[in-house]
Scaffold this active site. Structure first.
Site, mmCIF file in Angstrom:
data_model
loop_
_atom_site.group_PDB
_atom_site.id
_atom_site.type_symbol
_atom_site.label_atom_id
_atom_site.label_comp_id
_atom_site.label_asym_id
_atom_site.label_seq_id
_atom_site.Cartn_x
_atom_site.Cartn_y
_atom_site.Cartn_z
ATOM 1 C CG ASN A 33 -1.712 1.209 1.447
ATOM 2 O OD1 ASN A 33 -1.795 2.044 0.540
ATOM 3 N ND2 ASN A 33 -2.325 1.353 2.613
ATOM 4 C CE LYS A 59 -0.224 3.382 4.657
ATOM 5 N NZ LYS A 59 -0.206 3.526 6.090
ATOM 6 C CG HIS A 113 -5.928 1.877 5.146
ATOM 7 N ND1 HIS A 113 -5.537 2.864 6.015
ATOM 8 C CD2 HIS A 113 -4.884 1.021 5.040
ATOM 9 C CE1 HIS A 113 -4.281 2.618 6.408
ATOM 10 N NE2 HIS A 113 -3.872 1.509 5.824
ATOM 11 C CD GLU A 149 -3.141 5.555 6.554
ATOM 12 O OE1 GLU A 149 -3.127 5.542 5.307
ATOM 13 O OE2 GLU A 149 -2.200 5.109 7.245
ATOM 14 C CD GLU A 177 -3.526 -2.433 7.347
ATOM 15 O OE1 GLU A 177 -2.443 -2.677 6.834
ATOM 16 O OE2 GLU A 177 -4.163 -1.396 7.134
ATOM 17 N N GLY A 190 2.228 2.609 10.608
ATOM 18 C CA GLY A 190 3.150 3.729 10.415
ATOM 19 C C GLY A 190 3.838 4.186 11.686
ATOM 20 C CB SER A 237 5.081 -1.284 12.133
ATOM 21 O OG SER A 237 4.702 0.070 12.290
HETATM 22 P P1 PGA Z 1 2.701 0.523 7.586
HETATM 23 O O1 PGA Z 1 1.252 0.673 6.949
HETATM 24 O O2 PGA Z 1 3.276 -0.777 7.062
HETATM 25 O O3 PGA Z 1 3.470 1.714 7.083
HETATM 26 O O4 PGA Z 1 2.544 0.493 9.055
HETATM 27 C C1 PGA Z 1 0.422 -0.439 6.736
HETATM 28 C C2 PGA Z 1 -0.889 0.000 6.138
HETATM 29 O O5 PGA Z 1 -1.368 1.083 6.504
HETATM 30 O O6 PGA Z 1 -1.488 -0.691 5.301
#
Ligand code: PGA
Length: 256
Positions: free
Chosen positions: A9, A11, A98, A100, A170, A176, A216
């Site tokens: 992803n 983003k 997601h 976000e 997640e 992140g 992460s």
């Molecule tokens: P990250 O994000 O690996 O940067 O923690 C994962 C995601 O949001 O799908």
């Protein structure tokens, strides 16, 4: 044996040139050293790079996914991209729900349920995201939260439709932040999700169902996470922005 999936992803990252460079690096590396046949690689760049991504991976065993789609079919929805537009392009997967999108764009479980249906209607496999916040985990309600998210978005599907869905667990506190869930925490939630699926759709169905971990996950911790019996791969954010790290993650499954 269940499908193993590693999805990147991106983003809202990368300029056009950087996106092209990263895709070319992934393609070069896969040409030299293909992944195991049982691993599906999915790259989800920003929508404006989808066409380039589709062109560049054309010869490879690699899927391209979107990060979002509209809950509407078509019409006066400025700025939106419909499932049909994505499917016409040849997109196989789409991240849906997601955290976000839930946090910054007001997506509720109900909106996400509609998006899942739109994707499935157009033959796009939704990578459905669920997961609790830190406050919810600390309050001990993480299982309830994930159960509600899954029930609202997916329980209206019949087994044929659910068969095309991938779930990504997640935990929001891990996304992140560099604070990855421990393998035990991931396994515990994945086993719970599988048991939810089993209670509604049967054990046989649940045993074939892919559940990814996200938050992460990186080249250093993927092998430990992927060695858990109910972790079938990952949804990778930050670490998918470097070809070497992303592909190392895709090579982190235990040898069968
Ligand atoms: P990250 O994000 O690996 O940067 O923690 C994962 C995601 O949001 O799908």
């Amino acid at each position: 044996m269940r499908d193993k999936i590693v999805a990147g992803n991106w983003k809202m990252n990368k300029s056009f040139d950087e996106a092209e460079e990263l895709l070319n690096q992934i393609v070069d590396e896969l040409e030299k050293n293909p992944l195991n046949e049982d691993v599906t690689l999915v790259i989800c760049p920003p929508v404006i790079y989808l066409e380039m991504a589709l062109d560049l991976v054309l010869e490879l065993d690699c899927s391209i996914g979107a990060q979002n789609l509209s809950q509407f079919d078509d019409g006066a929805y400025t700025g939106e991209i419909s499932a049909r537009m994505l499917s016409d392009m040849g997109i196989d997967y789409c991240i849906v729900g997601h955290s976000e999108r839930r946090q910054y764009f007001g997506e509720t479980d109900e909106i996400i349920a509609k998006k899942v249906l739109k994707a499935l209607d157009q033959g796009i496999a939704p990578i459905f995201c669920c997961g609790e916040s830190l406050a919810e985990r600390e309050a001990g309600i993480h299982f309830d939260v994930v159960k509600r998210q899954i029930e609202t978005a997916l329980w209206n599907l019949n087994a044929d439709n659910l068969n095309d869905v991938v779930i990504a667990y997640e935990p929001v506190w891990a996304i992140g932040t560099g604070k990855v869930a421990t393998p035990d925490q991931a396994q515990e939630m994945h086993a719970f999700i599988r048991s939810l699926i089993a209670s509604k759709y049967g054990t046989e169905f649940a045993n074939e169902f892919p559940i990814l971990y996200g938050g992460s996950c990186n080249a250093a911790n993927a092998a430990q996470l992927f060695s858990q019996p109910d972790v079938d791969g990952g949804l990778i954010g930050g670490a998918s922005l470097k070809a070497e790290d992303f592909l190392q993650i895709a090579r982190s499954f235990p040898i069968q």
